[in-house]
Design a protein around this motif. Sequence first.
Motif, PDB file in Angstrom:
ATOM      1  N   GLU A  45       0.801  -1.076   0.043  1.00 14.42           N
ATOM      2  CA  GLU A  45       0.059   0.041  -0.078  1.00 14.42           C
ATOM      3  C   GLU A  45       0.788   1.381   0.160  1.00 14.42           C
ATOM      4  O   GLU A  45       0.532   2.210  -0.704  1.00 14.42           O
ATOM      5  CB  GLU A  45      -1.048  -0.057   1.315  1.00 14.42           C
ATOM      6  N   ARG A  46       1.860   1.255   0.879  1.00 13.17           N
ATOM      7  CA  ARG A  46       2.751   2.384   0.981  1.00 13.17           C
ATOM      8  C   ARG A  46       3.479   2.353  -0.281  1.00 13.17           C
ATOM      9  O   ARG A  46       3.789   3.558  -0.781  1.00 13.17           O
ATOM     10  CB  ARG A  46       3.940   2.181   2.032  1.00 13.17           C
ATOM     11  N   GLY A  47       3.871   1.425  -1.295  1.00 10.77           N
ATOM     12  CA  GLY A  47       4.750   1.375  -2.442  1.00 10.77           C
ATOM     13  C   GLY A  47       3.835   2.016  -3.558  1.00 10.77           C
ATOM     14  O   GLY A  47       4.124   2.897  -4.051  1.00 10.77           O
ATOM     15  N   LEU A  48       2.515   1.608  -3.476  1.00 17.25           N
ATOM     16  CA  LEU A  48       1.617   2.453  -4.517  1.00 17.25           C
ATOM     17  C   LEU A  48       1.571   3.851  -4.221  1.00 17.25           C
ATOM     18  O   LEU A  48       1.537   4.483  -5.254  1.00 17.25           O
ATOM     19  CB  LEU A  48       0.062   1.558  -4.504  1.00 17.25           C
ATOM     20  N   ALA A  49       1.330   4.209  -2.929  1.00 14.27           N
ATOM     21  CA  ALA A  49       1.164   5.780  -2.764  1.00 14.27           C
ATOM     22  C   ALA A  49       2.637   6.314  -3.230  1.00 14.27           C
ATOM     23  O   ALA A  49       2.567   7.704  -3.810  1.00 14.27           O
ATOM     24  CB  ALA A  49       1.180   5.790  -1.386  1.00 14.27           C
ATOM     25  N   VAL A  50       3.735   5.484  -3.191  1.00 18.55           N
ATOM     26  CA  VAL A  50       4.978   6.461  -3.531  1.00 18.55           C
ATOM     27  C   VAL A  50       5.062   6.525  -5.035  1.00 18.55           C
ATOM     28  O   VAL A  50       5.584   7.537  -5.545  1.00 18.55           O
ATOM     29  CB  VAL A  50       6.454   5.723  -2.920  1.00 18.55           C
ATOM     30  N   ILE A  51       4.718   5.373  -5.773  1.00 13.47           N
ATOM     31  CA  ILE A  51       4.512   5.402  -7.001  1.00 13.47           C
ATOM     32  C   ILE A  51       3.809   6.458  -7.648  1.00 13.47           C
ATOM     33  O   ILE A  51       4.349   7.074  -8.417  1.00 13.47           O
ATOM     34  CB  ILE A  51       4.110   3.915  -7.633  1.00 13.47           C
ATOM     35  N   ARG A  53       3.088   9.262  -5.858  1.00 10.69           N
ATOM     36  CA  ARG A  53       3.531  10.641  -5.493  1.00 10.69           C
ATOM     37  C   ARG A  53       4.750  10.933  -6.677  1.00 10.69           C
ATOM     38  O   ARG A  53       5.141  12.056  -7.027  1.00 10.69           O
ATOM     39  CB  ARG A  53       3.920  10.860  -4.169  1.00 10.69           C
ATOM     40  N   ALA A  54       5.678   9.936  -6.718  1.00  8.12           N
ATOM     41  CA  ALA A  54       7.102  10.373  -7.468  1.00  8.12           C
ATOM     42  C   ALA A  54       6.774  10.066  -9.110  1.00  8.12           C
ATOM     43  O   ALA A  54       7.665  10.641  -9.470  1.00  8.12           O
ATOM     44  CB  ALA A  54       7.859   8.997  -7.293  1.00  8.12           C
ATOM     45  N   GLY A  55       5.612   9.880  -9.506  1.00 12.43           N
ATOM     46  CA  GLY A  55       5.264  10.035 -10.899  1.00 12.43           C
ATOM     47  C   GLY A  55       5.797   8.819 -11.708  1.00 12.43           C
ATOM     48  O   GLY A  55       5.969   9.168 -12.972  1.00 12.43           O
ATOM     49  N   CYS A  56       6.066   7.727 -11.066  1.00  9.61           N
ATOM     50  CA  CYS A  56       6.444   6.591 -11.897  1.00  9.61           C
ATOM     51  C   CYS A  56       5.696   6.087 -12.979  1.00  9.61           C
ATOM     52  O   CYS A  56       6.129   5.657 -14.037  1.00  9.61           O
ATOM     53  CB  CYS A  56       6.420   5.366 -10.910  1.00  9.61           C
ATOM     54  N   GLY A  57       4.315   6.420 -12.950  1.00 12.94           N
ATOM     55  CA  GLY A  57       3.458   6.153 -14.204  1.00 12.94           C
ATOM     56  C   GLY A  57       3.550   7.097 -15.348  1.00 12.94           C
ATOM     57  O   GLY A  57       3.116   6.684 -16.338  1.00 12.94           O
ATOM     58  N   SER A  58       4.368   8.103 -15.111  1.00 11.57           N
ATOM     59  CA  SER A  58       4.658   8.973 -16.328  1.00 11.57           C
ATOM     60  C   SER A  58       5.459   8.152 -17.090  1.00 11.57           C
ATOM     61  O   SER A  58       5.619   8.536 -18.623  1.00 11.57           O
ATOM     62  CB  SER A  58       5.173  10.298 -15.819  1.00 11.57           C
ATOM     63  N   CYS A  59       6.251   7.174 -17.140  1.00 12.04           N
ATOM     64  CA  CYS A  59       7.086   6.342 -17.777  1.00 12.04           C
ATOM     65  C   CYS A  59       6.727   4.914 -17.802  1.00 12.04           C
ATOM     66  O   CYS A  59       7.107   4.305 -18.923  1.00 12.04           O
ATOM     67  CB  CYS A  59       8.632   6.620 -17.208  1.00 12.04           C
ATOM     68  N   MET A 112      16.737   5.750 -16.950  1.00 14.63           N
ATOM     69  CA  MET A 112      15.777   6.018 -15.831  1.00 14.63           C
ATOM     70  C   MET A 112      16.474   6.939 -14.860  1.00 14.63           C
ATOM     71  O   MET A 112      17.602   6.730 -14.596  1.00 14.63           O
ATOM     72  CB  MET A 112      15.363   4.763 -15.059  1.00 14.63           C
ATOM     73  N   PRO A 113      15.941   8.124 -14.540  1.00 17.85           N
ATOM     74  CA  PRO A 113      16.537   9.068 -13.766  1.00 17.85           C
ATOM     75  C   PRO A 113      16.482   8.595 -12.293  1.00 17.85           C
ATOM     76  O   PRO A 113      16.155   7.829 -11.774  1.00 17.85           O
ATOM     77  CB  PRO A 113      15.755  10.432 -13.863  1.00 17.85           C
ATOM     78  N   PRO A 114      17.613   9.328 -11.491  1.00 21.28           N
ATOM     79  CA  PRO A 114      17.672   8.917  -9.817  1.00 21.28           C
ATOM     80  C   PRO A 114      16.311   9.616  -9.746  1.00 21.28           C
ATOM     81  O   PRO A 114      15.806  10.471  -9.999  1.00 21.28           O
ATOM     82  CB  PRO A 114      18.765   9.825  -9.587  1.00 21.28           C
ATOM     83  N   MET A 115      15.675   9.018  -8.651  1.00 21.16           N
ATOM     84  CA  MET A 115      14.398   9.164  -8.001  1.00 21.16           C
ATOM     85  C   MET A 115      14.497   9.762  -6.811  1.00 21.16           C
ATOM     86  O   MET A 115      15.557   9.231  -5.792  1.00 21.16           O
ATOM     87  CB  MET A 115      13.341   8.077  -8.036  1.00 21.16           C
ATOM     88  N   PRO A 116      13.820  10.908  -6.255  1.00 23.97           N
ATOM     89  CA  PRO A 116      13.907  11.684  -5.005  1.00 23.97           C
ATOM     90  C   PRO A 116      12.951  10.761  -3.992  1.00 23.97           C
ATOM     91  O   PRO A 116      12.182  11.348  -3.584  1.00 23.97           O
ATOM     92  CB  PRO A 116      13.350  13.241  -5.428  1.00 23.97           C
ATOM     93  N   ILE A 117      13.433   9.880  -3.598  1.00 20.20           N
ATOM     94  CA  ILE A 117      12.698   9.026  -2.676  1.00 20.20           C
ATOM     95  C   ILE A 117      13.731   8.299  -1.744  1.00 20.20           C
ATOM     96  O   ILE A 117      14.996   8.212  -1.996  1.00 20.20           O
ATOM     97  CB  ILE A 117      11.870   7.735  -3.310  1.00 20.20           C
ATOM     98  N   ALA A 123      11.944   0.649  -1.046  1.00 23.08           N
ATOM     99  CA  ALA A 123      11.871  -0.640  -0.588  1.00 23.08           C
ATOM    100  C   ALA A 123      10.111  -1.030  -0.691  1.00 23.08           C
ATOM    101  O   ALA A 123       9.695  -2.313  -1.054  1.00 23.08           O
ATOM    102  CB  ALA A 123      12.111  -1.048   0.615  1.00 23.08           C
ATOM    103  N   ASP A 124       9.412  -0.042  -0.416  1.00 23.56           N
ATOM    104  CA  ASP A 124       7.915  -0.322  -0.543  1.00 23.56           C
ATOM    105  C   ASP A 124       7.491  -0.470  -1.794  1.00 23.56           C
ATOM    106  O   ASP A 124       6.632  -0.988  -2.260  1.00 23.56           O
ATOM    107  CB  ASP A 124       7.289   1.176   0.124  1.00 23.56           C
ATOM    108  N   ILE A 125       8.217   0.261  -2.828  1.00 26.42           N
ATOM    109  CA  ILE A 125       7.829   0.393  -4.277  1.00 26.42           C
ATOM    110  C   ILE A 125       8.328  -1.152  -4.774  1.00 26.42           C
ATOM    111  O   ILE A 125       7.627  -1.517  -5.630  1.00 26.42           O
ATOM    112  CB  ILE A 125       8.458   1.522  -5.102  1.00 26.42           C
ATOM    113  N   ALA A 126       9.231  -1.511  -4.500  1.00 25.06           N
ATOM    114  CA  ALA A 126       9.725  -2.889  -4.724  1.00 25.06           C
ATOM    115  C   ALA A 126       8.590  -3.898  -4.260  1.00 25.06           C
ATOM    116  O   ALA A 126       8.374  -4.821  -4.973  1.00 25.06           O
ATOM    117  CB  ALA A 126      11.228  -3.248  -4.110  1.00 25.06           C
TER     118      ALA A 126
END
Length: 135
Positions: A45-51, A53-59, A112-117, A123-126
């Motif tokens: 759940e935390r991983g999806l929230a970070v995804i 917020r970080a905009g992973c879905g834009s790529c 893939m750029p460095p991510m500000p997380i 680990a939650d995204i993983a």
Amino acid sequence: MGSVEHRHLNWKAIVTGVAFAACAPLAGCKDPVETRREPASISKERGLAVIRRAGCGSCHEIPGLDWPAGRLGPSLEGFDDVGLIAGQLPNRPDVLATFIRNAPAVKEGSSMPPMPISEAEAADIAAYLYGLDHD
């Protein structure tokens, strides 16, 4: 010219060498049953929230994320069954989290750029990605 037995042994060595060479690329493949991970629900759940917020879905196209559905990077559907991360790295949670945070430092030339997380967020995204096949 050698004996029949000697020629037979040479043939066996050739066949064995060819078989090993043909199977060498498979060494990077993972057995999806033996390496399947079942992350904790709260981490997913935390991983999806970070995804989000970080905009992973834009790529990336990411199951569970309706919008955006980027196509610049690979789809992450079925990620748990991927043999190698970015075609080169062992598919393990620690490697994935490090790659997510700073892909160019882990795989030279990565687009893939460095991510500000944080490490915990990576680990939650993983955990989310490894849990996709289990939902």
